[in-house]
Scaffold this active site. Structure first.
Site, mmCIF file in Angstrom:
data_model
loop_
_atom_site.group_PDB
_atom_site.id
_atom_site.type_symbol
_atom_site.label_atom_id
_atom_site.label_comp_id
_atom_site.label_asym_id
_atom_site.label_seq_id
_atom_site.Cartn_x
_atom_site.Cartn_y
_atom_site.Cartn_z
ATOM 1 N N VAL A 181 0.631 -1.242 -0.202
ATOM 2 C CA VAL A 181 0.125 -0.105 0.129
ATOM 3 C C VAL A 181 0.618 1.229 -0.074
ATOM 4 O O VAL A 181 0.371 2.357 -0.263
ATOM 5 C CB VAL A 181 -1.110 0.074 1.345
ATOM 6 C CG1 VAL A 181 -2.150 -0.918 1.039
ATOM 7 C CG2 VAL A 181 -0.307 0.108 2.487
ATOM 8 N N ASN A 207 -6.939 0.001 6.147
ATOM 9 C CA ASN A 207 -6.834 -0.715 7.211
ATOM 10 C C ASN A 207 -5.245 -1.185 7.445
ATOM 11 O O ASN A 207 -4.785 -1.239 8.529
ATOM 12 C CB ASN A 207 -7.800 -1.837 7.238
ATOM 13 C CG ASN A 207 -7.154 -2.711 8.647
ATOM 14 O OD1 ASN A 207 -7.547 -2.242 9.613
ATOM 15 N ND2 ASN A 207 -6.631 -3.823 8.569
ATOM 16 N N TYR A 243 4.146 6.939 14.539
ATOM 17 C CA TYR A 243 2.734 6.461 14.381
ATOM 18 C C TYR A 243 1.835 7.432 14.818
ATOM 19 O O TYR A 243 0.632 7.696 14.302
ATOM 20 C CB TYR A 243 2.860 5.245 15.278
ATOM 21 C CG TYR A 243 1.763 4.246 15.243
ATOM 22 C CD1 TYR A 243 1.477 3.493 14.307
ATOM 23 C CD2 TYR A 243 0.539 4.498 16.344
ATOM 24 C CE1 TYR A 243 0.260 2.814 13.944
ATOM 25 C CE2 TYR A 243 -0.446 3.558 16.134
ATOM 26 C CZ TYR A 243 -0.669 2.738 15.295
ATOM 27 O OH TYR A 243 -1.766 1.887 15.278
ATOM 28 N N LYS A 285 -1.373 8.572 12.243
ATOM 29 C CA LYS A 285 -2.654 8.325 12.548
ATOM 30 C C LYS A 285 -3.563 9.563 12.609
ATOM 31 O O LYS A 285 -4.585 9.627 12.308
ATOM 32 C CB LYS A 285 -2.753 7.495 13.929
ATOM 33 C CG LYS A 285 -2.395 5.908 13.435
ATOM 34 C CD LYS A 285 -3.086 5.391 12.264
ATOM 35 C CE LYS A 285 -2.408 3.623 12.152
ATOM 36 N NZ LYS A 285 -3.346 3.037 11.164
HETATM 37 N N1 LIG Z 1 -3.908 -3.726 17.420
HETATM 38 C C1 LIG Z 1 -4.185 -2.741 17.867
HETATM 39 O O1 LIG Z 1 -4.002 -2.740 19.227
HETATM 40 C C2 LIG Z 1 -4.513 -1.521 16.892
HETATM 41 C C3 LIG Z 1 -4.842 -0.349 17.344
HETATM 42 C C4 LIG Z 1 -5.021 0.821 17.117
HETATM 43 C C5 LIG Z 1 -4.920 0.739 15.572
HETATM 44 N N2 LIG Z 1 -4.561 -0.163 14.779
HETATM 45 C C6 LIG Z 1 -4.653 -0.330 13.219
HETATM 46 O O2 LIG Z 1 -5.366 -1.419 12.947
HETATM 47 C C7 LIG Z 1 -4.700 -1.576 11.643
HETATM 48 C C8 LIG Z 1 -4.607 -3.108 11.464
HETATM 49 O O3 LIG Z 1 -3.867 -3.493 12.437
HETATM 50 P P1 LIG Z 1 -3.833 -5.128 13.236
HETATM 51 O O4 LIG Z 1 -3.712 -4.834 14.693
HETATM 52 O O5 LIG Z 1 -4.965 -5.908 12.557
HETATM 53 O O6 LIG Z 1 -2.573 -5.420 12.541
HETATM 54 P P2 LIG Z 1 -1.895 -6.911 11.708
HETATM 55 O O7 LIG Z 1 -0.424 -6.822 11.919
HETATM 56 O O8 LIG Z 1 -2.567 -7.975 12.546
HETATM 57 O O9 LIG Z 1 -2.325 -6.616 10.394
HETATM 58 C C9 LIG Z 1 -2.055 -5.634 9.658
HETATM 59 C C10 LIG Z 1 -1.869 -6.229 8.156
HETATM 60 O O10 LIG Z 1 -1.231 -5.139 7.412
HETATM 61 C C11 LIG Z 1 -0.588 -5.807 6.370
HETATM 62 N N3 LIG Z 1 0.601 -4.699 5.902
HETATM 63 C C12 LIG Z 1 1.651 -4.074 6.567
HETATM 64 N N4 LIG Z 1 2.209 -3.482 5.720
HETATM 65 C C13 LIG Z 1 1.727 -3.384 4.468
HETATM 66 C C14 LIG Z 1 1.869 -2.938 3.250
HETATM 67 N N5 LIG Z 1 3.070 -2.067 3.000
HETATM 68 N N6 LIG Z 1 1.001 -3.092 2.243
HETATM 69 C C15 LIG Z 1 -0.239 -3.921 2.630
HETATM 70 N N7 LIG Z 1 -0.191 -4.516 3.582
HETATM 71 C C16 LIG Z 1 0.336 -4.359 4.538
HETATM 72 C C17 LIG Z 1 0.268 -6.787 7.141
HETATM 73 O O11 LIG Z 1 0.873 -7.886 6.366
HETATM 74 C C18 LIG Z 1 -0.870 -7.417 8.247
HETATM 75 O O12 LIG Z 1 -1.506 -8.314 7.335
HETATM 76 C C19 LIG Z 1 -3.403 -1.042 11.499
HETATM 77 O O13 LIG Z 1 -3.749 0.413 10.708
HETATM 78 C C20 LIG Z 1 -3.207 -0.528 12.778
HETATM 79 O O14 LIG Z 1 -2.368 0.513 12.825
HETATM 80 C C21 LIG Z 1 -4.393 -1.477 15.584
#
Ligand SMILES: NC(=O)c1ccc[n+]([C@@H]2O[C@H](COP(=O)([O-])OP(=O)(O)OC[C@H]3O[C@@H](n4cnc5c(N)ncnc54)[C@H](O)[C@@H]3O)[C@@H](O)[C@H]2O)c1
Length: 263
Positions: A64, A90, A154, A158
């Site tokens: 992405v 996402n 980060y 965000k």
């Molecule tokens: N887990 C948390 O506590 C949390 C809290 C707040 C926000 N978020 C946000 O939620 C979103 C999803 O996170 P998650 O916790 O499910 O994480 P995760 O690591 O389980 O999933 C993230 C996915 O994004 C993919 N990814 C990473 N870099 C990429 C790239 N350059 N191109 C395409 N895909 C890519 C990864 O391969 C992975 O499958 C993120 O934006 C994260 O910042 C997560």
């Protein structure tokens, strides 16, 4: 429920965590889902599991942070399914470091994946979304509204996602496109595995989160689907906080707990 019957949904970062939970739920509610992820194998596996469960999904390898690949992902989705109703931005990465610790490369890497990607995908998707009065939902974070110790890049990325979402919401409302973000708190996904592995952090979260537990990815997916659905037809430019109450508190000491003599 089948809120997304005949709809086409593209989700980035859909091979894991929140994105995968959203992909499964969109498919259960009738959508054709493009499971886009950097990890091609995991994206294919997530899509295959959805198909096995009776849903419609395809895996798609995409970085992405790469403008060209993001454009191709949108184009190939529309070529394959004939339309695009919902874009879920996402994909995201975490990054530890204060400003005085961050290299330029790390800063750019976080900006590319967590922020540029949202701009690239929205720009490419907007003409298609406008044709069907579609919706954008971006996964921001509570880390985009206030700051965390040691998460400078980060936090910056965000925060920008939340305000970019508002800009898109007001600029494209006239075309019938809605744009909203969710701000998860602490979610049990591979992204937070290092936090989950540390008992001190688990205990600190238990003290801080009024609901007393982390979120499961499905609880974030539910918020994404709500904002993408017609149930949210009058909601645009919103940032829905899904954090178990964490940021409802000011951060002052827990007077009730202290006065009760508890830890
Ligand atoms: N887990 C948390 O506590 C949390 C809290 C707040 C926000 N978020 C946000 O939620 C979103 C999803 O996170 P998650 O916790 O499910 O994480 P995760 O690591 O389980 O999933 C993230 C996915 O994004 C993919 N990814 C990473 N870099 C990429 C790239 N350059 N191109 C395409 N895909 C890519 C990864 O391969 C992975 O499958 C993120 O934006 C994260 O910042 C997560």
């Amino acid at each position: 429920m089948s809120r997304f019957e005949d709809k086409v949904v593209l989700i980035t970062g859909a091979a894991s965590g929140i994105g995968a939970a959203a992909a499964r739920r969109f498919a259960r509610e009738g959508a054709s889902v493009v499971v886009a992820d950097l990890n091609a194998e995991a994206a294919a596996a997530t899509a295959a599991a959805i198909r096995e469960a009776g849903g419609k999904a395809v895996g798609l390898a995409v970085d992405v942070g790469n403008e060209l690949q993001v454009g191709q992902a949108i184009t190939s989705t529309v070529e394959k399914f004939g339309r695009l109703d919902v874009l879920v931005n996402n994909a995201g990465i975490g990054s530890f470091g204060r400003v005085d610790m961050l290299s330029t490369e790390e800063w750019r890497r976080v900006m590319a994946v967590d922020l540029d990607a949202v701009f690239f995908a929205c720009r490419a998707a907007l003409p298609h979304l406008a044709q069907v009065r579609g919706a954008i939902v971006s996964t921001a974070s509570i880390s985009g509204t206030a700051a965390d110790y040691g998460f400078a890049a980060y936090n910056a990325a965000k925060a920008a996602v939340i305000n970019l979402t508002r800009a898109i919401a007001i600029d494209h409302a006239g075309e019938g496109v809605r744009a909203n973000s969710i701000s998860p708190g602490y979610v049990v996904t591979p992204l937070t595995a290092p936090l989950q592995a540390d008992d001190r952090i688990g205990e600190a979260y238990r003290q801080l989160i009024p609901l007393g537990r982390p979120s499961m990815p499905e609880e974030q997916a539910a918020a994404i689907l709500f904002l993408a659905s017609d149930d949210a037809s009058y909601i645009t430019g919103a940032n829905l906080i899904v954090d178990g109450g964490l940021t409802a508190a000011t951060g002052q000491p827990n007077f009730v707990r202290i006065f009760a003599g508890a830890n």
